[in-house]
Design a protein around this motif. Structure first.
Motif, PDB file in Angstrom:
ATOM      1  N   ALA A  75       1.659   6.308 -13.748  1.00 23.46           N
ATOM      2  CA  ALA A  75       1.509   6.476 -12.301  1.00 23.46           C
ATOM      3  C   ALA A  75       0.646   5.374 -11.704  1.00 23.46           C
ATOM      4  O   ALA A  75       0.955   4.831 -10.636  1.00 23.46           O
ATOM      5  N   THR A  76      -0.436   5.018 -12.380  1.00 29.38           N
ATOM      6  CA  THR A  76      -1.335   3.979 -11.870  1.00 29.38           C
ATOM      7  C   THR A  76      -0.658   2.618 -11.847  1.00 29.38           C
ATOM      8  O   THR A  76      -0.744   1.887 -10.844  1.00 29.38           O
ATOM      9  N   LEU A  77       0.023   2.264 -12.931  1.00 26.12           N
ATOM     10  CA  LEU A  77       0.715   0.969 -12.980  1.00 26.12           C
ATOM     11  C   LEU A  77       1.809   0.898 -11.922  1.00 26.12           C
ATOM     12  O   LEU A  77       2.023  -0.155 -11.309  1.00 26.12           O
ATOM     13  N   LEU A  78       2.489   2.010 -11.707  1.00 26.09           N
ATOM     14  CA  LEU A  78       3.535   2.042 -10.685  1.00 26.09           C
ATOM     15  C   LEU A  78       2.936   1.945  -9.290  1.00 26.09           C
ATOM     16  O   LEU A  78       3.441   1.215  -8.424  1.00 26.09           O
ATOM     17  N   ALA A  79       1.844   2.637  -9.064  1.00 24.82           N
ATOM     18  CA  ALA A  79       1.217   2.643  -7.736  1.00 24.82           C
ATOM     19  C   ALA A  79       0.727   1.269  -7.326  1.00 24.82           C
ATOM     20  O   ALA A  79       0.870   0.858  -6.165  1.00 24.82           O
ATOM     21  N   VAL A  80       0.133   0.527  -8.267  1.00 22.84           N
ATOM     22  CA  VAL A  80      -0.387  -0.798  -7.915  1.00 22.84           C
ATOM     23  C   VAL A  80       0.736  -1.827  -7.791  1.00 22.84           C
ATOM     24  O   VAL A  80       0.537  -2.893  -7.196  1.00 22.84           O
ATOM     25  N   ALA A  81       1.903  -1.538  -8.372  1.00 22.61           N
ATOM     26  CA  ALA A  81       3.021  -2.469  -8.270  1.00 22.61           C
ATOM     27  C   ALA A  81       3.821  -2.274  -6.988  1.00 22.61           C
ATOM     28  O   ALA A  81       4.428  -3.219  -6.476  1.00 22.61           O
ATOM     29  N   LEU A  82       3.823  -1.049  -6.443  1.00 27.15           N
ATOM     30  CA  LEU A  82       4.590  -0.767  -5.231  1.00 27.15           C
ATOM     31  C   LEU A  82       3.876  -1.314  -3.994  1.00 27.15           C
ATOM     32  O   LEU A  82       2.647  -1.421  -3.968  1.00 27.15           O
ATOM     33  N   PRO A  83       4.642  -1.655  -2.949  1.00 27.36           N
ATOM     34  CA  PRO A  83       4.000  -2.106  -1.715  1.00 27.36           C
ATOM     35  C   PRO A  83       3.153  -0.996  -1.095  1.00 27.36           C
ATOM     36  O   PRO A  83       3.570   0.167  -1.050  1.00 27.36           O
ATOM     37  N   ALA A  84       1.955  -1.353  -0.672  1.00 24.80           N
ATOM     38  CA  ALA A  84       1.138  -0.395   0.063  1.00 24.80           C
ATOM     39  C   ALA A  84       1.832  -0.044   1.380  1.00 24.80           C
ATOM     40  O   ALA A  84       2.517  -0.883   1.966  1.00 24.80           O
ATOM     41  N   TYR A  85       1.684   1.201   1.813  1.00 21.72           N
ATOM     42  CA  TYR A  85       2.284   1.726   3.048  1.00 21.72           C
ATOM     43  C   TYR A  85       3.796   1.915   2.938  1.00 21.72           C
ATOM     44  O   TYR A  85       4.478   2.042   3.950  1.00 21.72           O
ATOM     45  N   ALA A  86       4.332   1.914   1.709  1.00 18.85           N
ATOM     46  CA  ALA A  86       5.738   2.277   1.562  1.00 18.85           C
ATOM     47  C   ALA A  86       5.905   3.740   1.968  1.00 18.85           C
ATOM     48  O   ALA A  86       4.994   4.552   1.764  1.00 18.85           O
ATOM     49  N   PRO A  87       7.046   4.119   2.549  1.00 17.94           N
ATOM     50  CA  PRO A  87       7.261   5.533   2.901  1.00 17.94           C
ATOM     51  C   PRO A  87       7.073   6.440   1.694  1.00 17.94           C
ATOM     52  O   PRO A  87       7.348   6.037   0.555  1.00 17.94           O
ATOM     53  N   TRP A  88       6.647   7.660   1.933  1.00 15.97           N
ATOM     54  CA  TRP A  88       6.239   8.550   0.852  1.00 15.97           C
ATOM     55  C   TRP A  88       7.320   8.770  -0.195  1.00 15.97           C
ATOM     56  O   TRP A  88       7.035   8.966  -1.371  1.00 15.97           O
ATOM     57  N   TRP A  89       8.585   8.731   0.245  1.00 20.71           N
ATOM     58  CA  TRP A  89       9.644   9.004  -0.721  1.00 20.71           C
ATOM     59  C   TRP A  89       9.834   7.861  -1.733  1.00 20.71           C
ATOM     60  O   TRP A  89      10.412   8.077  -2.792  1.00 20.71           O
ATOM     61  N   VAL A  90       9.372   6.668  -1.414  1.00 18.88           N
ATOM     62  CA  VAL A  90       9.520   5.551  -2.355  1.00 18.88           C
ATOM     63  C   VAL A  90       8.681   5.787  -3.618  1.00 18.88           C
ATOM     64  O   VAL A  90       9.221   5.748  -4.738  1.00 18.88           O
ATOM     65  N   PRO A  91       7.358   6.027  -3.510  1.00 21.52           N
ATOM     66  CA  PRO A  91       6.603   6.322  -4.734  1.00 21.52           C
ATOM     67  C   PRO A  91       7.027   7.610  -5.422  1.00 21.52           C
ATOM     68  O   PRO A  91       6.962   7.699  -6.655  1.00 21.52           O
ATOM     69  N   VAL A  92       7.488   8.604  -4.641  1.00 24.33           N
ATOM     70  CA  VAL A  92       7.926   9.862  -5.256  1.00 24.33           C
ATOM     71  C   VAL A  92       9.176   9.642  -6.106  1.00 24.33           C
ATOM     72  O   VAL A  92       9.251  10.077  -7.266  1.00 24.33           O
ATOM     73  N   VAL A  93      10.172   8.945  -5.557  1.00 30.27           N
ATOM     74  CA  VAL A  93      11.400   8.671  -6.313  1.00 30.27           C
ATOM     75  C   VAL A  93      11.105   7.764  -7.494  1.00 30.27           C
ATOM     76  O   VAL A  93      11.622   7.976  -8.615  1.00 30.27           O
ATOM     77  N   ALA A  94      10.279   6.746  -7.289  1.00 34.23           N
ATOM     78  CA  ALA A  94       9.944   5.835  -8.378  1.00 34.23           C
ATOM     79  C   ALA A  94       9.227   6.569  -9.512  1.00 34.23           C
ATOM     80  O   ALA A  94       9.525   6.343 -10.698  1.00 34.23           O
ATOM     81  N   SER A  95       8.296   7.447  -9.173  1.00 37.39           N
ATOM     82  CA  SER A  95       7.545   8.184 -10.196  1.00 37.39           C
ATOM     83  C   SER A  95       8.439   9.153 -10.956  1.00 37.39           C
ATOM     84  O   SER A  95       8.373   9.247 -12.195  1.00 37.39           O
ATOM     85  N   ALA A  96       9.267   9.891 -10.228  1.00 34.41           N
ATOM     86  CA  ALA A  96      10.174  10.830 -10.887  1.00 34.41           C
ATOM     87  C   ALA A  96      11.144  10.090 -11.801  1.00 34.41           C
ATOM     88  O   ALA A  96      11.457  10.550 -12.918  1.00 34.41           O
ATOM     89  N   SER A  97      11.623   8.934 -11.359  1.00 34.09           N
ATOM     90  CA  SER A  97      12.534   8.134 -12.191  1.00 34.09           C
ATOM     91  C   SER A  97      11.830   7.603 -13.429  1.00 34.09           C
ATOM     92  O   SER A  97      12.415   7.563 -14.521  1.00 34.09           O
ATOM     93  N   ALA A  98      10.572   7.185 -13.269  1.00 35.60           N
ATOM     94  CA  ALA A  98       9.813   6.668 -14.413  1.00 35.60           C
ATOM     95  C   ALA A  98       9.670   7.726 -15.499  1.00 35.60           C
ATOM     96  O   ALA A  98       9.833   7.439 -16.696  1.00 35.60           O
ATOM     97  N   ILE A  99       9.381   8.968 -15.099  1.00 33.51           N
ATOM     98  CA  ILE A  99       9.180  10.029 -16.077  1.00 33.51           C
ATOM     99  C   ILE A  99      10.507  10.539 -16.636  1.00 33.51           C
ATOM    100  O   ILE A  99      10.672  10.695 -17.851  1.00 33.51           O
ATOM    101  N   ALA A 100      11.487  10.768 -15.752  1.00 34.03           N
ATOM    102  CA  ALA A 100      12.754  11.350 -16.204  1.00 34.03           C
ATOM    103  C   ALA A 100      13.613  10.339 -16.959  1.00 34.03           C
ATOM    104  O   ALA A 100      14.075  10.610 -18.074  1.00 34.03           O
ATOM    105  N   LEU A 101      13.813   9.151 -16.364  1.00 30.09           N
ATOM    106  CA  LEU A 101      14.704   8.161 -16.963  1.00 30.09           C
ATOM    107  C   LEU A 101      13.994   7.267 -17.973  1.00 30.09           C
ATOM    108  O   LEU A 101      14.611   6.810 -18.933  1.00 30.09           O
TER     109      LEU A 101
END
Length: 328
Positions: A75-101
């Motif tokens: 989660a931390t590595l993903l959070a620092v790689a994503l653009p700040a102020y991205a809409p909430w669904w971007v980190p949510v989808v990215a995080s769920a994909s990281a764990i599931a896929l």
């Protein structure tokens, strides 16, 4: 007992990695403000929730798995790689994909062939390309305005007021300005690379050196990545003209170079085991990052570079095994 010892060692290692991420995270908070904090909260919450749900569906112990800290590191590595102020669904989808896929599709911790955080990032990049190119400029937003952007309470048209292209994107699309003119005209350029990203890269370098000193990983993958990126950018550097691809120092201290070298390329499960293979893994990553930055469709390329090299790990391991077998 051995299982308990292994779990405790994994947890201790993950806590140390999180500690090493702290200088980079604090620097990003200083540079980008509230957006980085919201990314961390959304990624951590989504990662832990996805992990718990998938473990529950598999009828596996939830608390013990969440306690190992691996989900928080992703989660931390993903959070620092994503653009700040991205809409909430971007980190949510990215995080769920990281764990599931990236993790549970292959059986969970210790079995993933791809780097989970970078797989989640690649999914977000391919799914939300417009939002993944809106990086914050020098202007810091207050908490209320940040919340409006992250949770969609203000229109996307307002993004132009606070976002800007990264310097790697500006360099790749430059057709008429010399490097000196580009540095003086583009607000994102600093002394060596990106304004702000210079400090962020130095902070992740500091954290990476801590992990190296504590022997969390060997020097091979980071050294290979930094050396190959430096050499190929030096060989392809054509001065300060309008067709310049950027100096070696610019490439080392822009984008996510140090994060890639010390926190992405060193992921132990999806990366090689033998020192020789790790060195080749890092060398390949550095070359791919430069190629994607300079001639690809994406300004940085770390995620695709590591995922492509993950595919090469079995071949690298076989080469290293054969080399060790014939060595005197």
């Amino acid at each position: 007992m051995p299982v308990t010892d292994t779990s405790e060692r994994l947890r201790s290692t993950m806590m140390l990695v999180l500690l090493a991420c702290l200088p980079g995270v604090l620097t990003l908070l200083w540079q980008h403000g509230w957006g980085t904090l919201f990314n961390l909260i959304l990624c951590a919450g989504s990662t832990l929730a996805s992990e718990a749900l998938l473990l529950k569906l598999q009828q596996r112990p939830v608390l013990a798995a969440l306690n190992d800290g691996s989900a928080l590191v992703s989660a931390t590595l993903l959070a620092v790689a994503l653009p700040a102020y991205a809409p909430w669904w971007v980190p949510v989808v990215a995080s769920a994909s990281a764990i599931a896929l990236g993790k549970h599709l292959y059986g969970g911790v210790g079995k993933n062939p791809f780097n989970p955080a970078m797989l989640g990032y690649a999914v977000a990049l391919l799914t939300f390309p417009q939002h993944m190119t809106q990086w914050p400029g020098a202007q810091l937003l207050d908490a209320a305005t940040s919340l409006q952007h992250v949770f969609g309470l203000s229109g996307n048209a307002q993004a132009d007021a606070w976002s800007q292209a990264t310097i790697l994107d500006g360099l790749r699309n430059n057709r008429s300005l010399t490097i000196d003119e580009l540095f003086s005209s583009h607000p994102g350029f600093g002394h060596l690379g990106g304004r702000g990203s210079e400090w962020v890269n130095l902070a992740f370098l500091l954290g990476g050196l801590l992990l190296l000193q504590r022997k969390v990983f060997s020097w091979h993958a980071p050294a290979g990545l930094l050396a190959s990126l430096f050499i190929v950018s030096l060989l392809c550097w054509n001065g300060a003209g309008s067709d310049s691809n950027g100096s070696p120092l610019l490439h080392l201290f822009s984008g996510s170079t140090m994060l890639a070298a010390f926190f992405i390329a060193t992921e132990p499960v999806s990366g090689p085991r033998s020192p020789q293979a790790r060195l080749l893994f890092g060398l390949g990553m550095g070359i791919l990052i430069y190629l994607i930055r300079t001639w690809g469709s994406y300004p940085d390329g770390t995620a695709f570079a590591v995922l492509l090299m993950n595919l090469c790990v079995p071949t690298l391991e076989r080469w290293a095994d054969r080399r060790n077998a014939v060595a005197p």
